[in-house]
Design an enzyme around this catalytic site. Structure first.
Site: not given
Ligand SMILES: Cc1cc2nc3c(=O)[nH]c(=O)nc-3n(C[C@H](O)[C@H](O)[C@H](O)COP(=O)(O)OP(=O)(O)OC[C@H]3O[C@@H](n4cnc5c(N)ncnc54)[C@H](O)[C@@H]3O)c2cc1C
Ligand SMILES: *[C@@H]1O[C@H](CO)[C@@H](O)[C@H](O)[C@H]1NC(C)=O
Ligand SMILES: *[C@@H]1O[C@H](CO)[C@@H](O)[C@H](O)[C@H]1NC(C)=O
Ligand SMILES: *[C@@H]1O[C@H](CO)[C@@H](O)[C@H](O)[C@H]1NC(C)=O
Ligand SMILES: *[C@@H]1O[C@H](CO)[C@@H](O)[C@H](O)[C@H]1NC(C)=O
Length: 636
Positions: A614, A571
């Site tokens: 989470h 996270h």
């Molecule tokens: C294995 C795992 C298990 C987890 N388990 C849980 C759970 O059970 N429950 C829960 O609530 N949360 C869980 N989490 C955490 C949660 O899923 C994340 O905190 C949340 O989804 C993050 O959202 P975000 O939009 O910030 O980033 P993300 O959803 O990670 O999106 C970022 C995106 O940007 C893209 N990207 C990165 N750099 C670049 C770039 N330079 N140019 C273009 N694209 C780029 C990436 O490919 C990705 O698709 C887990 C995370 C992981 C990895």
């Protein structure tokens, strides 16, 4: 087993291909030369914003640039991998894999962390545990920005964000059958949205789930009817991010892209990295150029964003885009050899993650609990489980990803001595000792130290609140538990790799660098081990195996905690915090980067500190609120 696993993967891949590939873009030559909005990162929050903007503004064009593919990416816990593969099964093309720098306070161990790298981002590969923060997390978030942000029309306290939590998901109440069988409770008033991101209860539990729940109740932990409405202290049932009936994973790539991909103004470019943002007129108010790199042929290209660039690349990657754009601490950019465009020390600072030790026991008296996960080793049982999962409605073990029960307990409810810990944290916030716990390069940045002190004083008040959770203990099944530190006080960094700015960044958690984190861990462990002294656990002759009854003193418990620590529960957050600029913040309440007019950040990087949950639900809610703020500002 292998055959069915392949069949499912291929089936999902085929479904995904058929529906996506007409619209997904693979080459910059397939794109317009300019877009109104360019969104960096097609993950949880980025796609939420893209969906809302393309719906609200049919005449404006929206481009999402995503590093990964449109594909079925195998998740951390996707059937039929969930039971024995654990998080380590989240390998493959759909994830970035990080190994942090060693953590000197935790035996020099490195954290092993995944982040989503696929359309849908981390929501497409995560553990599907779909809880929400406590109201006090969001009230503390707003307090950290007060009084500076009080005049903003955008409120980030619980009242200001709860409507977006509601809007972000469609909740399905548990079936009458599973309510009768397992005792699930819920309160529909915490929900009410109709967005195609689904929150549902699995129609299955392992038989020993009831042991832990009974023991917790016997410890006096209050059973909560619903924990998604802001009140989250006690024993909670937690839904999963999955479709009702089919029990398949629900994620942003399906709900916020595939289901609306017919919109002609909504484009996704896959397999491209957003490199940086440029200001062709030399001012921060004109239109922007975005530099992209193809991950297929390594060609670079520029696109114009007429209205805004929206960063949503996740807590590890959003700072990298800012650094490459010359936005960050002057000293950090100098080390990387990047010309300074805007001195903003908070970029890539303030890194946090959930972590915690394990605690285990064994039963010395017989109990007949069936089914148990070990039954999955039986090929007939496992084949039945797969068949049940593939039926409509789906049923059986594969409908349950990890856990869906947990306790969330406040510090005052765990130890009478909580004032001692809270006083230590308060003293750190005021007596000038706190800078010693920060990275040495923070010392050149008074704003980061001031911001950290503000955080410590807000968190001290949070931890003294008997209704604000300090630990989470999720229970799946079996004889061990992980004890989450929900509000760590240590702070790390995400920095560019100075040798290769386009490579993955360097993650330095600095876990345990603030010693009060261990005081909290010790309090949590001492509380939880009392669980064995309940009638239910005594009935089965439960004895502690880790650390073991001989380990009693705080100093010894501290050593055990270091030995058994999981350094990241995946996270990561908070690396572009919403705080005033004078407090090391990167964005304001309107999510604009301080000093820039047309760049906003909308992912979990903007949290000032971790929440009691989470993080996926918060990524969706922040995305929903961000979209609303952006839409309103362009309607004016
Ligand atoms: C294995 C795992 C298990 C987890 N388990 C849980 C759970 O059970 N429950 C829960 O609530 N949360 C869980 N989490 C955490 C949660 O899923 C994340 O905190 C949340 O989804 C993050 O959202 P975000 O939009 O910030 O980033 P993300 O959803 O990670 O999106 C970022 C995106 O940007 C893209 N990207 C990165 N750099 C670049 C770039 N330079 N140019 C273009 N694209 C780029 C990436 O490919 C990705 O698709 C887990 C995370 C992981 C990895
Ligand atoms: C951790 O690594 C550093 C640098 O290599 C070393 O100086 C230190 O002694 C190590 N600490 C432990 C506990 O191993
Ligand atoms: C924890 O504190 C809350 C709020 O004071 C209280 O309602 C609850 O019953 C307490 N639980 C325990 C286990 O003490
Ligand atoms: C993108 O724009 C920058 C700044 O104008 C320029 O230096 C660079 O060469 C351009 N890149 C391409 C591929 O056109
Ligand atoms: C500040 O408070 C902390 C926590 O109580 C303590 O460890 C530290 O010694 C104090 N520092 C000073 C300079 O008083």
């Amino acid at each position: 087993m292998l055959a069915s696993r392949l069949t499912l993967a291929l089936l999902l891949a085929a479904l995904t291909k058929a529906s996506h590939h007409a619209t997904v873009k693979r080459h910059t030559s397939d794109l317009h030369e300019s877009y109104d909005f360019i969104i960096a990162g097609g993950g949880t929050a980025g796609l939420t914003v893209a969906d809302r903007l393309s719906e609200a503004f049919p005449k404006k064009t929206i481009l999402v640039v995503e590093y990964g593919e449109v594909e079925y990416a195998r998740g951390g816990f996707d059937p039929p991998d969930i039971i024995f593969g654990g998080a380590s099964s989240a390998r493959g093309p759909g994830v970035f894999t990080f190994q942090s720098l060693p953590n000197p306070e935790v035996r020099n161990k490195t954290a092993f962390v995944f982040a989503g790298k696929t359309v849908g981002g981390s929501s497409a590969v995560n553990g599907m545990y779909f809880d929400r923060p406590s109201r006090f997390d969001h009230d503390a978030w707003a307090e950290a920005g007060s009084p500076e942000f009080d005049t903003s029309e955008h409120k980030w306290n619980w009242e200001g964000i709860f409507p977006y939590f509601k809007k972000s998901v469609t909740f399905t109440e548990p079936s009458i059958g599973s309510v009768q069988k397992y005792g699930y409770t819920s309160d529909i008033s915490a929900y009410g949205g109709s967005t195609p991101i689904f929150s549902s209860f699995p129609p299955f539990l392992w038989a020993d789930n009831v042991i832990a729940r009974n023991a917790w109740k016997e410890m006096g932990i209050r059973e909560a009817k619903e924990c998604a409405g802001g009140d989250k202290e006690g024993l909670c049932w937690i839904p999963l991010s999955q479709y009702p009936v089919t029990a398949r994973r629900s994620h942003a790539g399906l709900g916020h892209y595939e289901s609306v991909s017919f919109r002609p103004n909504y484009h996704i470019l896959v397999k491209h990295q957003v490199v940086k943002i440029m200001y062709p007129d030399g001012t921060f108010s004109g239109s922007l150029l975005v530099e992209l790199r193809s991950l297929v042929d390594d060609q670079f290209s520029n696109l114009t964003a007429k209205a805004e660039v929206i960063l949503a690349a996740g807590a590890f990657h959003t700072p990298t885009i800012l650094y490459r754009s010359g936005i960050g601490a002057a000293s950090v950019l100098k080390d990387a050899g990047i010309p300074l465009v805007l001195d903003l020390p908070g970029v890539g600072a303030n890194l946090q993650d959930h972590s915690g030790p394990s605690w285990s026991w064994s039963y010395t008296k017989p109990g007949n609990f069936s089914p148990m996960p070990s039954d999955m080793l039986n090929t007939i049982f496992a084949a039945k489980a797969t068949a049940a999962f593939n039926e409509t409605p789906a049923s059986g073990p594969y409908t349950l990803s990890m856990a869906n029960s947990a306790i969330y307990v406040s510090l005052p409810n765990m130890t009478a001595d909580y004032t001692h810990i809270v006083d230590i944290i308060r003293a750190m916030a005021t007596n000038g000792s706190s800078s010693a716990y920060l990275p040495t390069d923070y010392n050149a940045e008074p704003s980061l130290i001031a911001g950290y002190k503000r955080q410590l004083s807000v968190l001290a008040a949070f931890l003294a609140n008997p209704e604000a959770p300090s630990t989470e203990v999720p229970f799946a099944t079996g004889t061990s538990a992980r004890i989450f530190l929900l509000h760590p006080l240590s702070r790390g960094t995400v920095r560019l790799d100075v040798n290769d700015h386009l490579a993955q960044p360097i993650v330095d958690y600095r876990l345990g660098s603030n010693p009060a984190d261990f005081d909290l861990h010790v309090a949590h462990l001492k509380f939880l081990r009392r669980m064995l002294d309940t009638p239910t656990m005594r009935l089965y002759g439960a004895v502690e195996t880790g650390p073991g009854a001989h380990v009693q003193h705080d100093a010894a418990l501290r050593e055990y905690i270091k030995d058994s620590m999981t350094l990241s529960f995946m996270h990561p957050c908070c690396t572009a915090a919403m705080l005033p600029r004078e407090l090391g913040g990167v964005v304001g309440p309107d999510l604009r980067v301080h000093g820039l007019e047309r760049v906003r950040i909308v992912d979990v990087s903007v949290l000032p500190f971790l929440v009691s949950a989470h993080t996926s639900s918060t990524a969706y809610a922040v995305g929903e609120k961000a979209a609303d703020i952006i839409i309103r500002s362009w309607l004016k």
